[in-house]
Design a protein around this motif. Structure first.
Motif, PDB file in Angstrom:
ATOM      1  N   PHE A   4     -86.876  19.680  54.331  1.00 46.73           N
ATOM      2  CA  PHE A   4     -85.871  19.915  53.294  1.00 46.73           C
ATOM      3  C   PHE A   4     -85.196  18.582  52.994  1.00 46.73           C
ATOM      4  N   ASP A   5     -85.567  17.954  51.878  1.00 42.63           N
ATOM      5  CA  ASP A   5     -84.896  16.727  51.465  1.00 42.63           C
ATOM      6  C   ASP A   5     -83.641  17.104  50.677  1.00 42.63           C
ATOM      7  N   GLU A   6     -82.626  16.230  50.722  1.00 45.15           N
ATOM      8  CA  GLU A   6     -81.329  16.544  50.104  1.00 45.15           C
ATOM      9  C   GLU A   6     -80.857  17.918  50.578  1.00 45.15           C
ATOM     10  N   ALA A   7     -80.883  18.127  51.893  1.00 48.21           N
ATOM     11  CA  ALA A   7     -80.649  19.458  52.455  1.00 48.21           C
ATOM     12  C   ALA A   7     -79.241  19.971  52.213  1.00 48.21           C
ATOM     13  N   ASP A   8     -78.270  19.084  51.992  1.00 47.34           N
ATOM     14  CA  ASP A   8     -76.888  19.540  51.836  1.00 47.34           C
ATOM     15  C   ASP A   8     -76.716  20.416  50.601  1.00 47.34           C
ATOM     16  N   SER A   9     -77.630  20.284  49.605  1.00 46.30           N
ATOM     17  CA  SER A   9     -77.525  21.118  48.409  1.00 46.30           C
ATOM     18  C   SER A   9     -77.883  22.570  48.690  1.00 46.30           C
ATOM     19  N   LEU A  10     -78.621  22.802  49.777  1.00 53.16           N
ATOM     20  CA  LEU A  10     -79.022  24.167  50.117  1.00 53.16           C
ATOM     21  C   LEU A  10     -78.329  24.664  51.376  1.00 53.16           C
ATOM     22  N   PHE A  11     -77.996  23.745  52.268  1.00 54.57           N
ATOM     23  CA  PHE A  11     -77.406  24.113  53.555  1.00 54.57           C
ATOM     24  C   PHE A  11     -75.910  23.759  53.586  1.00 54.57           C
ATOM     25  N   VAL A  57     -76.584  30.901  52.597  1.00 55.94           N
ATOM     26  CA  VAL A  57     -76.430  30.052  53.776  1.00 55.94           C
ATOM     27  C   VAL A  57     -76.582  30.878  55.045  1.00 55.94           C
ATOM     28  N   ALA A  58     -76.018  32.097  55.052  1.00 54.07           N
ATOM     29  CA  ALA A  58     -76.139  32.971  56.225  1.00 54.07           C
ATOM     30  C   ALA A  58     -77.600  33.333  56.480  1.00 54.07           C
ATOM     31  N   TYR A  59     -78.352  33.569  55.393  1.00 57.21           N
ATOM     32  CA  TYR A  59     -79.775  33.875  55.568  1.00 57.21           C
ATOM     33  C   TYR A  59     -80.509  32.684  56.187  1.00 57.21           C
ATOM     34  N   LEU A  60     -80.211  31.475  55.696  1.00 58.54           N
ATOM     35  CA  LEU A  60     -80.870  30.285  56.225  1.00 58.54           C
ATOM     36  C   LEU A  60     -80.558  30.097  57.710  1.00 58.54           C
TER      37      LEU A  60
END
Length: 655
Positions: A497-504, A522-525
Motif C-alpha cells: 500500500f503506497d501512500e497508505a495514510d490516504s486509506l489507513f 478503517v475498522a474493516y482494514l
C-alpha cells in the motif's frame, strides 16, 4: 472401496460375447414376428469381431466404479456401436432404423436382459444412477426415455480400448505428485482405508496439503490423480460467475471421470474455487481429497460432511530435503530453502529455471528466483514487475535502516519455521502474516525497498491502486479491499500500500454519515490485517496521519531518513556507475555533488537519468556540465532554489 484396495481380478465371462448372444435372441424374436431386416441383422451379427477387446478392461472399470452385472451389460451395449461398424449397424437395425445408429434405451434394456417397463431397470439409466452419475454413459435427445439413444463418451471408449492419454481439456491441470510425509498423512490414509469418500484439506499459505495427500496414497500403494484447478483459465478472477462455474463443473466432471477410469484417488488443489458446486463431490466413485486455502464451510452445497484436516506448514529442513534431489544432491543455499514454495512448485520452478538457462543440470539461485517470480506472475495479470529483480545491493540506505530491512527478510524467510513451534502469533482468529510500515519523505527508497523484499523472497509485489479501491457507495470499498487481500493470499504475493495514510488514516469523531462510513472502512482494514496470512508493507510520507490502532498490528516500523552526506555520496556513486561513458575531460565530482546538493535518492536518480538523455542527444559522454544542468532543472521542478556554491555559479548582479 474395499475392492479398490484389493488385488485386481478378472471376470471370466466375455462382455462382448454376452452382448452377441443377447443380440441373437433379439433378432430371433423379431424374425418370428415377420421382421424383414432379420437376414441383414444376422449378417451384421456374423461379421462382428471374434475377439473381445473388453474382456479385461470392462471388469476392471466395473470394480472401480462399483457397477453391478446389469450396469455392466448396459455399458457394453453402449460400447457396441463404438467398437465395430457391423455392431453399429446391428444396434441401428434393432432400434428400428435403416442405417447404423446408436441403440435406443428400449433396445439397450432388451439386450441387457432387462424389462423396459420395470422401474428398477429404468432407474439404472436415471441421472443419479451409477452409470450417468460417474459419466460412463449418456442419453441423447429429448424423446420419451425408451426412445432416447445411449452413448458412451469418447474418453471412456478410448480408455477401455487401451488409450491412457487423459482428455485434452484436463491435461494442463494435471500435476506430478510430490509426496511428503508430514503430520496428518496417516490421518488421510486411515480415512481412505475407512471408506471416507471426501476429505477436505485446509491448506494455508506455506503448507503442503497436496504433498501430504499424495504421501497418504503412496503409503496405501494406491494411484492418485493430482490436478490444480487454479490453472483453469478465467476461473480465479470470479469463481461465482456463471461462465466460470460452467468451466469448473466441466473440468471437475472430466477429472472425476479420469480418476474413475484409472482407479485413482483424485487430489484437487485449488478446491476453494469449487465452493459453489461442492455437491458434485457428493458421491464420487473413488475417494476425493480436496485441498483448498479455505477451511470447509458448512453452508456450502449439501454433501455428506467431509473429514477435515489442516495441513501443517513446511519448515526449512523439509524444504531443504525437497530441494536436494533437484540440485543434484547438493545442500540448497539457505535463501533457496527459505523460498515459500510447495513441493509441486519446487518441481515447476526447477523445470522453468532449466528451460530459461537451457541447462539440464541443477539451476543456480539467480535462475531459481527468476523462475519463482515467473511462476507467481503467471497466475495473475495484475503484476507489473521489472524482469530485472532488485536486490539488497540496490538499496543505498543508512546502516540502521538497511539492517531493519534485512531483519524483515529474515522474518519472512523463517516464518514457517517459527510458527511450526506453536501458535506464537496468538489465537482468536489472528493471522500469521507480517506487517511493516515504511515511513519517510518522498524519494528515500521506500518503494524500492518493497521491491527488494518481494524479489529477494522470490515473490511478486502486488501494488494496490488505492484510487480503484475507494468507492462512493457504502460497502463497496470493503468489497474491493477483500478481493485484494484474498488474491494476495492465494498468490502468495507481497501486498504493498503506497501512500497508505490516504486509506489507513486516523478515525475521527462522527459528525456526519461520511465520517461514520470512513471509520467503518478503517475498522474493516484493522480487522482484515489481523487475519491476513501474507506480507503487508505500508508506505507513508506522513506517519502521524495513520490511525494509532495500526501500531499494534505492525511488526516493523522502519524509518527511511533523508540521506546524509555519506549516504548521498554512495547514491551518486551507485547511479553514476550505471552510465556507459563518463567524459574524462569533464569528470564528475561526486564529493562536491554530495556536499552541495540537498536531495533524496529519487531526486539523484532523476538527475543522472536526465544527464544521460542530454548527453546522448548531443552524442557526447556524460560530464559534470550535464549533471549540473540536470540538477538545476530538478531543483526547479521541486520548486526549490538551487544552492549557490562550488558547482552552481552565482547569478549575475544587476547594475
Amino acid at each position: 472401496m474395499t475392492q479398490f484396495l484389493s488385488t485386481r481380478h478378472h471376470n471370466k465371462d466375455s462382455p462382448l460375447g454376452m452382448l452377441l448372444e443377447a443380440a441373437s435372441r433379439a433378432i430371433d424374436r423379431r424374425a418370428q414376428a415377420g421382421w424383414d431386416k432379420a437376414d441383414l441383422a444376422r449378417a451384421a451379427l456374423a461379421a462382428a469381431p471374434n475377439t473381445d477387446p473388453l474382456v479385461d478392461s470392462v471388469p476392471t472399470l466395473a470394480r472401480f466404479a462399483g457397477l453391478d452385472a446389469s450396469e455392466i451389460r448396459l455399458l457394453v451395449v453402449g460400447l457396441a456401436a463404438e467398437l465395430d461398424q457391423n455392431l453399429h449397424l446391428l444396434t441401428g437395425l434393432l432400434s428400428g432404423d435403416e442405417k447404423p445408429q446408436r441403440p435406443t434405451v428400449a433396445v439397450a434394456l432388451e439386450l441387457a436382459d432387462l424389462a423396459p417397463t420395470a422401474a428398477d431397470a429404468r432407474s439404472l439409466l436415471a441421472e443419479l444412477g451409477t452409470l450417468r452419475r460417474h459419466g460412463l454413459l449418456r442419453l441423447t435427445g429429448d424423446a420419451p426415455l425408451i426412445a432416447r439413444r445411449i452413448m458412451v463418451p469418447d474418453r471412456v471408449t478410448a480408455h477401455l480400448l487401451g488409450d491412457d492419454l487423459p482428455a485434452a481439456a484436463i491435461l494442463p491441470l494435471l500435476d506430478e505428485p510430490a509426496p511428503l510425509d508430514m503430520p496428518g498423512t496417516s490421518v488421510i490414509a486411515d480415512a481412505i482405508r475407512s471408506n471416507h469418500m471426501l476429505i477436505w484439506v485446509h491448506n494455508p499459505p506455506g503448507a503442503a496439503g497436496t504433498a501430504m495427500a499424495s504421501a497418504a496414497c503412496r503409503s496405501l500403494d494406491v494411484p492418485c490423480l493430482q490436478a490444480d484447478l487454479r490453472r483453469l483459465p478465467g476461473t480465479s478472477e470470479n469463481p461465482a460467475d456463471p461462465g466460470s462455474s460452467n468451466l469448473l463443473l466441466a473440468a471437475l466432471d472430466a477429472l472425476l471421470l479420469e480418476a474413475t477410469l484409472t482407479g485413482s484417488v483424485l487430489i484437487l488443489s485449488g478446491a476453494e474455487l469449487i465452493a459453489p458446486i461442492t455437491d458434485r463431490l457428493a458421491h464420487p466413485a473413488l475417494p476425493v481429497i480436496a485441498v483448498g486455502t479455505a477451511p470447509w464451510d458448512p453452508t456450502w452445497p449439501p454433501v455428506e460432511l467431509p473429514l477435515s484436516v489442516t495441513a501443517p506448514r513446511v519448515g526449512i529442513a523439509a524444504r531443504s530435503a525437497l530441494w536436494r534431489p533437484v540440485l543434484g544432491g547438493q545442500e540448497p543455499d539457505p535463501q533457496i530453502a527459505a523460498l515459500r514454495l510447495s513441493p509441486e512448485d519446487i518441481n515447476r520452478v526447477t523445470q522453468l529455471a532449466q528451460a530459461d538457462t537451457q541447462q539440464t543440470g541443477p539451476p543456480d539461485i539467480v535462475a531459481i528466483r527468476h523462475a519463482t517470480r515467473r511462476l507467481g506472475r503467471n497466475r495473475s495479470s495484475k503484476f507489473a514487475s521489472s524482469s530485472d529483480p532488485a536486490t539488497m545491493d540496490d538499496l543505498v540506505l543508512p546502516a540502521h535502516t538497511r539492517s531493519e530491512v534485512s531483519r524483515l527478510l529474515d522474518w519472512a524467510r523463517y516464518r514457517d519455521e517459527v510458527l511450526a513451534q506453536g501458535p506464537l502469533q496468538g489465537k482468536g482468529g489472528k493471522g500469521t502474516g507480517i506487517c511493516a510500515l515504511f515511513a519517510g519523505n518522498p524519494g528515500t527508497g521506500k518503494s524500492l525497498a518493497a521491491h527488494v523484499v518481494a524479489d529477494t523472497l522470490g515473490m511478486d509485489l502486488y501494488t494496490v491502486d488505492i484510487s480503484s479501491m475507494v468507492d462512493k457507495y457504502v460497502g463497496e470499498t470493503e468489497k474491493n479491499l477483500e478481493r485484494v487481500f484474498t488474491e494476495a493470499e492465494s498468490l502468495n504475493a507481497v501486498l504493498f500500500f503506497d501512500e497508505a495514510d490516504s486509506l489507513f488514516g486516523s478515525r475521527s469523531e462522527v459528525r456526519d454519515a461520511h465520517d461514520r462510513y470512513a471509520n467503518q472502512e478503517v475498522a474493516y482494514l484493522l480487522q482484515r490485517m489481523e487475519q491476513f496470512d501474507g506480507i503487508t508493507i505500508l508506505a507513508t510520507n506522513l506517519r502521524g496521519n495513520l490511525d494509532p490502532a495500526f501500531s499494534r498490528r505492525l511488526h516493523f516500523v522502519i524509518h527511511f531518513p533523508d540521506p546524509d552526506e555519506m549516504t548521498k555520496r554512495h547514491l551518486w556513486d551507485y547511479h553514476l556507475g550505471h552510465l556507459g561513458r563518463i567524459d574524462s575531460a569533464d569528470p564528475i565530482d561526486i564529493d562536491a555533488l554530495a556536499r552541495t546538493l540537498d536531495l533524496s535518492g529519487g531526486d539523484i536518480r532523476n538527475i543522472v537519468l536526465s544527464a544521460a538523455y542530454e548527453a546522448t542527444a548531443t552524442q557526447a559522454a556524460v560530464g559534470m556540465r550535464h549533471v549540473v544542468a540536470a540538477a538545476g532543472r530538478e531543483y526547479a521542478k521541486l520548486g526549490r532554489r538551487a544552492p549557490v556554491g562550488s558547482i552552481f555559479p552565482a547569478p549575475p548582479t544587476a547594475r
